[in-house]
Motif scaffolding. Structure first.
Motif: not given
Length: 856
Positions: A27-31, A208-219
């Motif tokens: 997943g990803h989140v942009r800031l 910000w790119e993250y592993r969605s098998d470890i983190y939830e998007r809300r986190e």
């Protein structure tokens, strides 16, 4: 999240598991920061003499620290690797990776921290020519499948200018924050801060790119929001110490405030207008012929219970003042509960004592609490106490009205003694108001009413026993009193539950896990099952399970329970401990600072259930019970927890050295103090290996010809503990060491204490068919598979709960019912096999009986 060499800390400490590969969903989140915000960053950098990269790294490290609880933070950073002569003219990919490791000092100001970060960056850049692969090969850190060595957070900066000629009549922009599906890190951040020609709407972008098998998007959204808050605040003022800075945003604070607060009592509850003792008397008088208590073949109605307890209260009234401490020395029984109710009606303080307590411990408790009266029943114990003793056995009482005593808002309901960190038991003082709210909580959770039937099977000296008795009596439910032998024989326990139509039950965690593993036949009448006392592992609820299922958590100091979580049938991971109970609050703190969602911290419990303190221990009380900035009083549990993204508390472990083992909280100091009271012992320590408790000692003097051997000394010490410690606190074995392993600070290094489970003694192969079959059962059940037929059950990780499970399996396999005492008298495969063969040759059917004694 960031990881130093050789270990793997992370924001999600509890989720480093599984096999990871390149095809994992991400997943990803942009800031985005405005040009004004970024200009403020550049101004702060100019003031401090640092680069925007060092400034961003400094902010990231502080956020990682608060979200992970780790002071040793390591991240990676790619760089162009074109500083050497001629490199700018070479076509190709020369990028290398540097490792940035920094210690976070909470007393350091933000400005000082940023300057220290610049020094770390400069030091890494000074050795940037060293290939990352060579560094990894030289350090040879611990490897995990699908994880990068040394770090798992990457920060990349795209800030080098790229000259591009304008083309007449053509308008275009370049967006470098392109979403990638091939990121190789658990979290990576790409910052694009080139000149405005390459930004959209004149902004600096963070992807910000993250592993969605470890983190939830809300986190990740919470993490990024915290990063933004600190980044902007840091630009404006860097004079605050790191330890005083919170990364929580207003939205996070509002959300956590909802998580932290339990529900309030509904209108019309039994204690709305009256105190606990008055409500209890009113409720008992209103249930008439409804059966209150069942024990074996006997039963007692609410009418009779009310009459008998009022008569006993009248008989004792002139000797029992309000809040006087009254000790009740009796096993779980109708008489014991009758005494408790009579004392409660007089608004005195109950201290339940188990007759099986060792003499020394019982005497110590009685000296500490100095009861005004000792009530006994069902025991021939002779107790040396200075107070008057009243035996209920054979006591003739005439009907009498309950003495009229004024209501009290200062009623101390009971004192429960727990294992003490001071080396002796400590009494936890619980107020009637907290007990009342706990009863309302359990009445609702367990669906208790006049149609309910519950179990009482807890140890009478624990606070859980109060949780079994008072809510059920207030609801008009029927309580089935289960003996220890019946409780510890699972088929018998199942028969009792079915025979009496039990609708609600609370099992200790260890007993529950054994019941599930053994496939206990749960009665169809069961509506609610709760489990509490220890950390609950993954549970697969069987198909057709008839009841709602709850995980309860709560130290004695918070009045039985503090939080609860309803476990769904499809949950396959360890369940969380839930949210605060009625009239309770829960805070997750790192010192004086609230932890952000997902950040590990100490759990503090507030609300009406917080105990008054420890009896006669003002300093212990002051350390454990604190008042926070919100003006409320809290109990410091010493448990490490975190808020999940869904607002549930997840249990991570212990902060201090207290041991939680099979539902019991054990202070090692009490065991080591008991061992060191022996003149032959110099040092003592305690450790848990493979789910079993072991003690370690060194001799006070060199061995001589007259000194007992290690084996004899071990037996003497172990037997000596039977006189001072209850069974659950006695080690499986006492191991004699030549010297204690020490840390660099000179303290005993409990992690270096040798495991007797990991290195078993001589192994003898099975010689008979019974030994072969029995050894297979041991290997399937115990944490060690390399076992011989002459090794003791308890020395290889066994304990009483595992023995109970083995007894059930032996009954199935051989048609023989062993007793738990067999494991203490003949606790080897060889010895048990001999007993099985002897019983099989002497009888055609299974034996009866079960003795619930021995050590845990």
């Amino acid at each position: 999240m960031a990881r130093p060499t050789g270990r793997r800390p992370a924001i999600r400490r509890d989720l480093w598991q599984g096999v990871h590969g390149a095809g994992i969903c991400r997943g990803h989140v942009r800031l985005d920061f405005s040009r004004a915000e970024w200009s403020a960053c550049e101004a702060a950098c100019a003031r401090l003499g640092i680069t925007p990269f060092a400034f961003t790294t400094a902010v990231l490290n502080v956020v990682l620290w608060q979200y992970s609880g780790q002071t040793d933070v390591v991240i990676g950073a790619p760089f162009a690797n074109r500083d050497w002569r001629g490199a700018p003219d070479i076509l190709g990919m020369l990028v290398n990776t540097i490792v940035l490791r920094q210690h976070i000092d909470g007393a350091q100001t933000l400005d000082a921290h940023a300057k220290a970060t610049q020094a770390v960056v400069d030091g890494a850049y000074a050795h940037q020519e060293l290939p990352f692969g060579t560094l990894v090969e030289a350090l040879n850190p611990e490897r995990m499948n699908g994880q990068n060595p040394l770090f798992n957070v990457l920060l990349g900066f795209h800030d080098a200018p790229i000259p591009v000629a304008d083309v007449d009549g053509f308008s275009w922009r370049k967006d470098e924050t392109v979403i990638s599906n091939t990121s190789k890190f658990d979290l990576d951040c790409l910052v694009v801060n080139r000149d405005s020609h390459f930004t959209h709407d004149d902004r600096v972008s963070f992807l910000w790119e993250y592993r969605s098998d470890i983190y939830e998007r809300r986190e990740i959204e919470d993490f990024v929001a915290s990063f933004r808050k600190l980044f902007v605040a840091f630009c404006a003022d860097g004079s605050a110490p790191l330890g005083s800075v919170s990364v929580l945003t207003p939205a996070q604070n509002a959300r956590m405030a909802q998580w932290e607060t339990g529900p309030t009592p509904a209108a019309g509850h039994p204690f709305e207008q009256v105190d606990f003792a008055t409500a209890l008397a009113q409720r008992l008088a209103g249930f008439g012929e409804r059966i209150a208590l069942k024990s074996g073949g006997d039963s007692l109605s609410y009418r009779d219970l009310d009459v008998q307890t009022s008569a006993l209260a009248a008989h004792l009234a002139d000797r029992i003042a309000p809040n006087a401490k009254i000790a009740v020395l009796a096993p779980r029984s109708v008489a014991q509960i009758t005494a408790m109710v009579a004392v409660m009606k007089l608004r005195a303080t109950i201290i339940c004592l188990d007759p099986d307590l060792p003499d020394a411990r019982l005497a110590e408790i009685l000296r500490d609490c100095a009861p005004a009266l000792l009530i006994t029943s069902g025991t021939d114990r002779r107790v040396d106490t200075r107070c008057e003793t009243v035996s209920l056995d054979g006591l003739a009482l005439s009907d009498a009205a309950l003495p009229d005593r004024p209501a009290s808002r200062d009623h101390l309901a009971y004192v429960t003694y727990t294992s003490g960190s001071t080396g002796r038991p400590k009494g936890v003082m619980v107020d009637a108001k907290g007990l009342a709210d706990e009863c309302l909580h359990l009445m609702d959770l367990l669906a208790l009413d006049e149609t309910a039937t519950t179990l009482s099977l807890s140890y009478v000296g624990f606070d859980a026993y109060h949780g079994e008795i008072w809510p059920s009596l207030l609801a008009g439910a029927t309580i089935v009193l289960v003996s220890d032998a019946e409780r510890d024989t699972l088929p018998t326990l199942a028969q009792i539950m079915t025979h009496h139509g039990v609708t609600a039950a609370v099992f200790p965690t260890g007993l529950f896990e054994q019941a599930f593993a053994a496939g206990l036949a749960w009665p169809p009448s069961l509506r609610v099952l709760a489990v509490g006392g220890d950390r609950l592992g993954p549970i697969e609820v069987p198909a057709g399970f008839p009841a709602r299922f709850f995980n309860l958590y709560g130290p004695t100091e918070t009045t039985i329970d503090a939080t609860s979580f309803e476990i769904p049938a499809d949950l396959r991971s360890p369940p969380p401990i839930g949210r605060p109970k009625l009239a309770a609050t829960a805070r997750v703190m790192d010192g004086d600072r609230p932890c952000p969602p997902g950040g590990p911290g100490e759990l503090l419990i507030g609300g009406t259930g917080v105990a008054r303190g420890y009896l006669n221990l003002p300093e212990e009380t002051e350390r454990a019970f604190v008042t926070l900035a919100d003006g409320n009083r809290y109990y410091r549990t010493g448990d490490l927890v975190r808020w999940q993204a869904d607002g549930q508390l997840s249990f991570l472990g212990r902060i201090d050295d207290e041991i939680s083992l099979r539902g019991y909280r054990i202070a090692p100091a009490e065991i080591t103090t008991a061992l060191q009271s022996n003149a032959q012992v110099a040092q003592a320590a305690v450790a848990v290996h493979a789910g079993a408790l072991f003690a370690y000692v060194t001799r006070a003097a060199p061995t001589t010809a007259d000194s007992p051997s290690d084996a004899k000394l071990s037996r003497l010490l172990k037997n000596g503990l039977k006189r001072s410690l209850p069974a659950y606190m006695r080690p499986n074995a006492v191991i004699i060491l030549a010297r204690m392993p020490l840390t660099d600070q000179g303290k005993v290094d409990t992690r270096a204490l040798p495991s007797p489970v990991a290195a078993p003694a001589e192994r003898v192969a099975p010689r008979t068919e019974t030994e072969t079959r029995l050894l297979g059962m041991w290997r399937d059940l115990l944490p060690v598979s390399d076992i011989g037929v002459t090794q003791d059950f308890f020395s290889v990780g066994g304990h009483s709960l595992l023995a109970m499970r083995l007894i059930a399996e032996i009954q199935t396999a051989f048609g023989i019912v062993l007793q738990i005492t067999d494991f203490f008298e003949a606790g080897t495969v060889e010895g048990l096999a001999d007993r099985i063969d002897l019983i099989a040759s002497a009888t055609s059917g299974p034996t009866d009986g079960f003795a619930a004694e021995g050590e845990f």
